[in-house]
Write an enzyme that holds these catalytic residues in place. Structure first.
Site, PDB file in Angstrom:
ATOM      1  N   HIS A  17      -7.442  -1.420  -0.067  1.00 19.91           N
ATOM      2  CA  HIS A  17      -6.814  -0.430   0.825  1.00 19.91           C
ATOM      3  C   HIS A  17      -7.723  -0.146   2.022  1.00 19.91           C
ATOM      4  O   HIS A  17      -7.271  -0.070   3.162  1.00 19.91           O
ATOM      5  CB  HIS A  17      -6.622   0.908   0.092  1.00 19.91           C
ATOM      6  CG  HIS A  17      -5.630   0.906  -1.030  1.00 19.91           C
ATOM      7  ND1 HIS A  17      -5.905   1.471  -2.263  1.00 19.91           N
ATOM      8  CD2 HIS A  17      -4.362   0.431  -1.102  1.00 19.91           C
ATOM      9  CE1 HIS A  17      -4.840   1.354  -3.042  1.00 19.91           C
ATOM     10  NE2 HIS A  17      -3.896   0.715  -2.366  1.00 19.91           N
ATOM     11  N   LYS A  41       5.608   8.828 -10.281  1.00 21.99           N
ATOM     12  CA  LYS A  41       5.272   7.407 -10.420  1.00 21.99           C
ATOM     13  C   LYS A  41       4.581   7.140 -11.758  1.00 21.99           C
ATOM     14  O   LYS A  41       3.508   7.685 -12.011  1.00 21.99           O
ATOM     15  CB  LYS A  41       4.366   6.980  -9.257  1.00 21.99           C
ATOM     16  CG  LYS A  41       4.276   5.481  -9.095  1.00 21.99           C
ATOM     17  CD  LYS A  41       3.406   5.081  -7.924  1.00 21.99           C
ATOM     18  CE  LYS A  41       3.210   3.588  -7.912  1.00 21.99           C
ATOM     19  NZ  LYS A  41       2.299   3.146  -6.869  1.00 21.99           N
ATOM     20  N   ARG A  92      -0.499  -8.417  -0.472  1.00 23.24           N
ATOM     21  CA  ARG A  92      -1.486  -9.235  -1.186  1.00 23.24           C
ATOM     22  C   ARG A  92      -0.924 -10.609  -1.495  1.00 23.24           C
ATOM     23  O   ARG A  92      -1.414 -11.612  -1.034  1.00 23.24           O
ATOM     24  CB  ARG A  92      -1.914  -8.530  -2.473  1.00 23.24           C
ATOM     25  CG  ARG A  92      -2.771  -7.300  -2.217  1.00 23.24           C
ATOM     26  CD  ARG A  92      -2.893  -6.440  -3.431  1.00 23.24           C
ATOM     27  NE  ARG A  92      -1.573  -5.969  -3.852  1.00 23.24           N
ATOM     28  CZ  ARG A  92      -1.364  -5.082  -4.786  1.00 23.24           C
ATOM     29  NH1 ARG A  92      -2.378  -4.572  -5.450  1.00 23.24           N
ATOM     30  NH2 ARG A  92      -0.147  -4.693  -5.095  1.00 23.24           N
TER      31      ARG A  92
HETATM   32  O1  PNS Z   1       1.048   2.777  -2.994  1.00 25.28           O
HETATM   33  P1  PNS Z   1       2.502   2.413  -2.969  1.00 25.28           P
HETATM   34  O2  PNS Z   1       3.122   2.545  -4.318  1.00 25.28           O
HETATM   35  O3  PNS Z   1       2.755   1.070  -2.361  1.00 25.28           O
HETATM   36  O4  PNS Z   1       3.190   3.454  -1.985  1.00 25.28           O
HETATM   37  C1  PNS Z   1       4.567   3.593  -1.982  1.00 25.28           C
HETATM   38  C2  PNS Z   1       4.974   4.676  -0.979  1.00 25.28           C
HETATM   39  C3  PNS Z   1       4.244   5.972  -1.220  1.00 25.28           C
HETATM   40  C4  PNS Z   1       4.688   4.185   0.425  1.00 25.28           C
HETATM   41  C5  PNS Z   1       6.511   4.862  -1.162  1.00 25.28           C
HETATM   42  O5  PNS Z   1       6.781   5.178  -2.491  1.00 25.28           O
HETATM   43  C6  PNS Z   1       7.092   5.928  -0.249  1.00 25.28           C
HETATM   44  O6  PNS Z   1       7.327   5.659   0.908  1.00 25.28           O
HETATM   45  N1  PNS Z   1       7.304   7.157  -0.786  1.00 25.28           N
HETATM   46  C7  PNS Z   1       7.859   8.250  -0.027  1.00 25.28           C
HETATM   47  C8  PNS Z   1       9.321   8.473  -0.408  1.00 25.28           C
HETATM   48  C9  PNS Z   1      10.214   7.541   0.377  1.00 25.28           C
HETATM   49  O7  PNS Z   1      10.296   7.568   1.592  1.00 25.28           O
HETATM   50  N2  PNS Z   1      10.950   6.681  -0.354  1.00 25.28           N
HETATM   51  C10 PNS Z   1      11.855   5.735   0.255  1.00 25.28           C
HETATM   52  C11 PNS Z   1      11.147   4.515   0.768  1.00 25.28           C
HETATM   53  S1  PNS Z   1      11.922   3.134   0.127  1.00 25.28           S
END
Ligand code: PNS
Length: 163
Positions: A17, A41, A92
């Site tokens: 990250h 999650k 990745r």
């Molecule tokens: O670390 P991650 O799991 O790749 O992050 C995922 C994240 C936080 C970017 C995603 O779950 C997110 O955007 N969450 C906010 C809620 C949202 O907007 N959901 C719809 C997007 S498909």
């Protein structure tokens, strides 16, 4: 002023990250790292959103123009609030592609003014994930170099408490 948003759960932040955040900061005037609460999650995050933000703040203190902010809204709404038109995600391997593609498409549907841009991980970190780090640490393995030193210590303490 080109501002990018690097979102994620970061439970915890890894060297992979941090590499993406640093490379994003060399491409944009300002990078906001958005730390999602992600309470739902997989059984809930190991670290609180405040802890996850603090780890990233410490580890990016030397990187110019990086701000770390928690959020608990739709990503596109947070991007609008932060006045960021670009979402940066790390990729990745092909295994990431399907999920990232789905999220990028949905976010595009929700707000067509926001672009998702992907930065490929370097080969050294292509195998690295927060969940793998937690699994190794849970079994007493060495995660030094995969996460910041402060995270190594916090993992050891937190996992000892939960055993
Ligand atoms: O670390 P991650 O799991 O790749 O992050 C995922 C994240 C936080 C970017 C995603 O779950 C997110 O955007 N969450 C906010 C809620 C949202 O907007 N959901 C719809 C997007 S498909």
């Amino acid at each position: 002023m080109k501002r990018a948003l690097c979102p994620g759960t970061f439970d915890p932040v890894t060297a992979g990250h941090l590499d993406i955040i640093e490379r994003a900061s060399s491409l944009f005037d300002e990078v906001i790292v958005g730390v999602a609460l992600s309470a739902d999650k997989g059984g809930g995050p190991l670290f609180s959103v405040e802890e996850r933000c603090a780890f990233i703040r410490d580890a990016t203190a030397h990187v110019p123009h990086v701000t770390v902010r928690p959020f608990d809204t739709l990503l596109v709404d947070f991007a609008q609030e932060m006045d960021a038109r670009v979402i940066i995600k790390g990729l990745r391997a092909v295994t990431d592609f399907e999920r990232e593609f789905q999220m990028a498409q949905l976010n595009y549907r929700l707000d067509q003014n926001i672009e998702t841009i992907f930065i490929m991980s370097i080969p050294e970190y292509a195998y690295l994930s927060s969940s793998a780090v937690k699994e190794i640490a849970r079994h007493g393995g060495d995660v030094r170099g995969l996460v910041p030193d402060a995270v190594c210590e916090a993992l050891a303490t937190r996992l000892k408490q939960s055993r």
